[in-house]
Design an enzyme around this catalytic site. Structure first.
Site, PDB file in Angstrom:
ATOM      1  N   ASP A   1      -7.800   8.625   0.450  1.00  0.00           N
ATOM      2  CA  ASP A   1      -8.358   7.526   1.235  1.00  0.00           C
ATOM      3  C   ASP A   1      -8.188   7.742   2.730  1.00  0.00           C
ATOM      4  O   ASP A   1      -8.787   7.029   3.535  1.00  0.00           O
ATOM      5  CB  ASP A   1      -7.711   6.198   0.830  1.00  0.00           C
TER       6      ASP A   1
ATOM      7  N   THR B   1      -9.960   0.171  -9.537  1.00  0.00           N
ATOM      8  CA  THR B   1      -8.851  -0.656  -9.091  1.00  0.00           C
ATOM      9  C   THR B   1      -8.724  -1.757 -10.133  1.00  0.00           C
ATOM     10  O   THR B   1      -9.415  -1.739 -11.131  1.00  0.00           O
ATOM     11  CB  THR B   1      -9.204  -1.225  -7.686  1.00  0.00           C
TER      12      THR B   1
ATOM     13  N   ILE C   1      -4.683   2.757  -8.102  1.00  0.00           N
ATOM     14  CA  ILE C   1      -4.192   4.134  -8.000  1.00  0.00           C
ATOM     15  C   ILE C   1      -5.327   5.048  -7.534  1.00  0.00           C
ATOM     16  O   ILE C   1      -5.222   6.256  -7.596  1.00  0.00           O
ATOM     17  CB  ILE C   1      -3.576   4.655  -9.323  1.00  0.00           C
TER      18      ILE C   1
ATOM     19  N   ARG D   1       0.840  -1.190   0.000  1.00  0.00           N
ATOM     20  CA  ARG D   1       0.000   0.000   0.000  1.00  0.00           C
ATOM     21  C   ARG D   1       0.881   1.247   0.000  1.00  0.00           C
ATOM     22  O   ARG D   1       1.982   1.260   0.572  1.00  0.00           O
ATOM     23  CB  ARG D   1      -0.870  -0.012   1.253  1.00  0.00           C
TER      24      ARG D   1
ATOM     25  N   GLY E   1     -13.531  -1.888  -7.087  1.00  0.00           N
ATOM     26  CA  GLY E   1     -14.846  -1.329  -6.799  1.00  0.00           C
ATOM     27  C   GLY E   1     -14.949  -0.462  -5.576  1.00  0.00           C
ATOM     28  O   GLY E   1     -16.047  -0.268  -5.050  1.00  0.00           O
ATOM     29  N   GLY E   2     -13.824   0.101  -5.054  1.00  0.00           N
ATOM     30  CA  GLY E   2     -13.913   0.990  -3.902  1.00  0.00           C
ATOM     31  C   GLY E   2     -14.521   0.299  -2.698  1.00  0.00           C
ATOM     32  O   GLY E   2     -14.245  -0.876  -2.421  1.00  0.00           O
TER      33      GLY E   2
END
Length: 578
Positions: A430, A388, A407, A114, A479-480
């Site tokens: 985020d 994503t 990203i 990450r 998909g968040g």
């Protein structure tokens, strides 16, 4: 129900399995596992399978397997290729989570690549003088970018788990960047979301738009020679080829010239962390998923623990949906309240995934009435960028990879660093830019996910395995914040012994605690089911489009057959070896 993917392929494979449960500390998660004896002859795979979001990436991985590489080598090739041909979803400017399984050691490992906040980042980074959040700089441009982890993941996998050098595993991506890939419909769709932002940055516009600064026509070649150069530096020099030397100097100069705050030390000090995955047992299956700083594994475990108190197959579809939504609501409430980077905050993992908590939660579920989310008295929720990518790989030795890379928003921050071809992420969004203030989606985070130097932002990316004596499943999706619920619904399809095409093709619904509404794809529910859900007090919202891009593999160890499928909503492809 969407049609089963036409990319369904059957092969013969097999693998061994463990059962376990996780506990957490501030620095990570420890796991104790109990072995389950196997009763199948199919413990050694006979062929290999790859499912990814683009045919060129899938082929790149298969070529590496044919050259003698293992699943980890193939995963590098797939991910590097996706970074070229899916510039809107992944690449050297981003990061991701890699859930891997070493067959020889019978061990699953979570590789945390990450992004990290730059060392000079601080809690007020995106606040205006009046204390409000400047949404533009939190989403667009160099200041929105965390320190990328993708290149470090390539090096880590190659050096610790792979069999081939990076010069081989990155070769296809380098060639694709130099020679170009043809524009396809999904590229056009995703670029449409960020067209105006891309126009703001000449380097990005010159690469990804046509000469009129509009969406390129179908079949037009997108060439990225600067990205090929950067990939070649990594192939030649490993970690130092990106995080030090000329690449690092170009990256930092470009970021700082655009008001970003990266330093050479930020790049040189980036580190991969290996963490123990989240593991729970659900109805005879071991579910293995992503630990913090992903919220996915904990949320999936919590939902499945709650559902384990019921017999889902005795319920009609409306009641089943109601129950699943109630578990989603409670898991996302905990997500918003407790989760963040475990190296910075104490995440009570053991409690959050305990059966005791699940049993306490289900006492508040009324099968005839929807819970008011605010009555649960948790903080408001957060949501990440919605694009994503995911891929799954299984090799002939039984090694496997389920990887989700990002990203953040399509094309990230929309900023490409000159002379590198690197599209920067906007993963800093985020974080909670200000506890109590909304992010780009109008939703609110909390202090556990506040910005801090070198901290990793919370994510929903949920690469997962599901293991039993009878089968092994590899599953994940972009998909968040909807990633978690998509993966959980796919897991339920697998446990119901549905074919892999049903996992990736099923219609989807989602509830994330707040807003207090069931979001769903078109044609997910019948009119009667909608009426039944509304009569219980649910609010439903047809979002008017399909979402997700799941890539999955199923290994049936009873028969030795494997099925692999790419989501029919997008452009992916699954392949197997001959």
């Amino acid at each position: 129900m969407l049609p089963t993917s036409s990319k369904l392929i059957k092969i013969s494979l097999g693998l061994s399995v463990l059962i376990g449960i996780s506990a957490c500390s501030k620095t990570g998660i420890s796991t104790e596992s109990v072995a389950i004896p196997l009763s199948t002859p199919f413990s050694i795979p006979k062929q290999a399978a790859i499912a990814s979001a683009h045919p060129l990436a899938t082929q790149a991985g298969m070529d590496i397997l044919n050259q003698g590489g293992n699943a980890f080598d193939a995963a590098i090739a797939v991910a590097a290729s996706l970074g070229v041909v899916e510039p809107y979803s992944a690449g050297l400017g981003g990061g991701g989570f890699w859930l891997i399984h070493e067959a020889k050691a019978n061990k699953s490992i979570f590789i945390d690549a990450r992004e990290k906040a730059p060392s000079s980042a601080h809690a007020n980074l995106y606040l205006k003088e009046d204390g409000s959040v400047n949404r533009d700089i939190a989403v667009n441009g160099a200041l929105a970018a965390g320190i990328p982890g993708q290149a470090a993941a390539f090096v880590h996998l190659a050096e610790k788990y792979g069999q081939l050098p990076l010069k081989k595993t990155l070769a296809a991506a380098i060639q694709q960047a130099n020679e170009g890939f043809p524009v396809y419909s999904h590229y056009q769709k995703l670029i449409g979301y960020r067209l105006e932002a891309l126009k703001r940055y000449p380097t990005s516009a010159s690469i990804f738009l046509n000469n009129k600064q509009q969406i390129p026509e179908m079949g037009a070649l997108i060439k990225q020679p600067d990205l090929a150069w950067t990939l070649q530096q990594i192939a030649d020099k490993g970690f130092d080829g990106f995080y030090k030397g000329e690449s690092a100097r170009r990256l930092v100069a470009g970021v700082q010239a655009a008001n970003g705050i990266w330093t050479l030390d930020d790049l040189a000090n980036y580190n991969i962390i290996e963490r123990q995955p989240i593991e729970i047992e659900y109805k005879g299956h071991k579910v293995v998923s992503a630990p913090p700083p992903s919220s996915g594994g904990i949320a999936i475990a919590a939902m499945l623990n709650m559902l384990s108190q019921y017999e889902l197959n005795t319920l009609n579809n409306a009641d089943k949906t109601h129950l699943i939504v109630e578990t989603m609501r409670r898991a996302y409430k905990d997500r918003a309240e407790f989760l963040g980077d475990p190296d910075f905050v104490d995440v009570p993992t053991a409690e959050l995934i305990s059966l005791e908590r699940a049993k306490a939660y289900v006492t508040g579920i009324d099968m005839n009435k929807a819970t008011n989310s605010l009555s649960l008295k948790g903080p408001k929720n957060i949501q990440e960028g919605f694009h994503t990518t995911h891929f799954s790989v299984l090799d002939k030795a039984g090694n496997r990879v389920s990887a989700t890379l990002s990203i953040n928003l399509p094309f990230g921050s929309a900023f490409t660093v000159a002379n590198t071809g690197v599209v920067l992420n906007n993963e800093m969004d985020d974080f909670s830019a200000k506890p109590g203030e909304p992010n780009a989606y109008g939703l609110v985070g909390n202090a556990a996910n506040a910005i801090a130097p070198n901290k990793r932002p919370l994510s929903s990316m949920s690469p997962s395995f599901v293991e039993s004596n009878d089968a092994v499943a590899l599953i994940g999706t972009p998909g968040g914040s909807r990633i978690i619920t998509m993966v959980m619904l796919g897991i339920l399809e697998h446990i119901d012994e549905k074919p892999v095409g049903d996992w990736v093709g099923r219609s989807r619904f989602h509830h994330q605690y707040l807003p207090d509404v069931i979001q769903h794809e078109p044609n997910t529910f019948s009119a009667a089911e909608i009426n039944a859900l509304e009569s219980k007090g649910h609010k439903l919202k047809n979002i008017g489009r399909e979402y997700g891009n799941m890539q999955a593999i199923l290994w049936d160890k009873k028969t030795g057959a494997v099925t692999a499928a790419s989501d029919p909503r997008a452009f992916g492809e699954s392949q197997v070896s001959e």
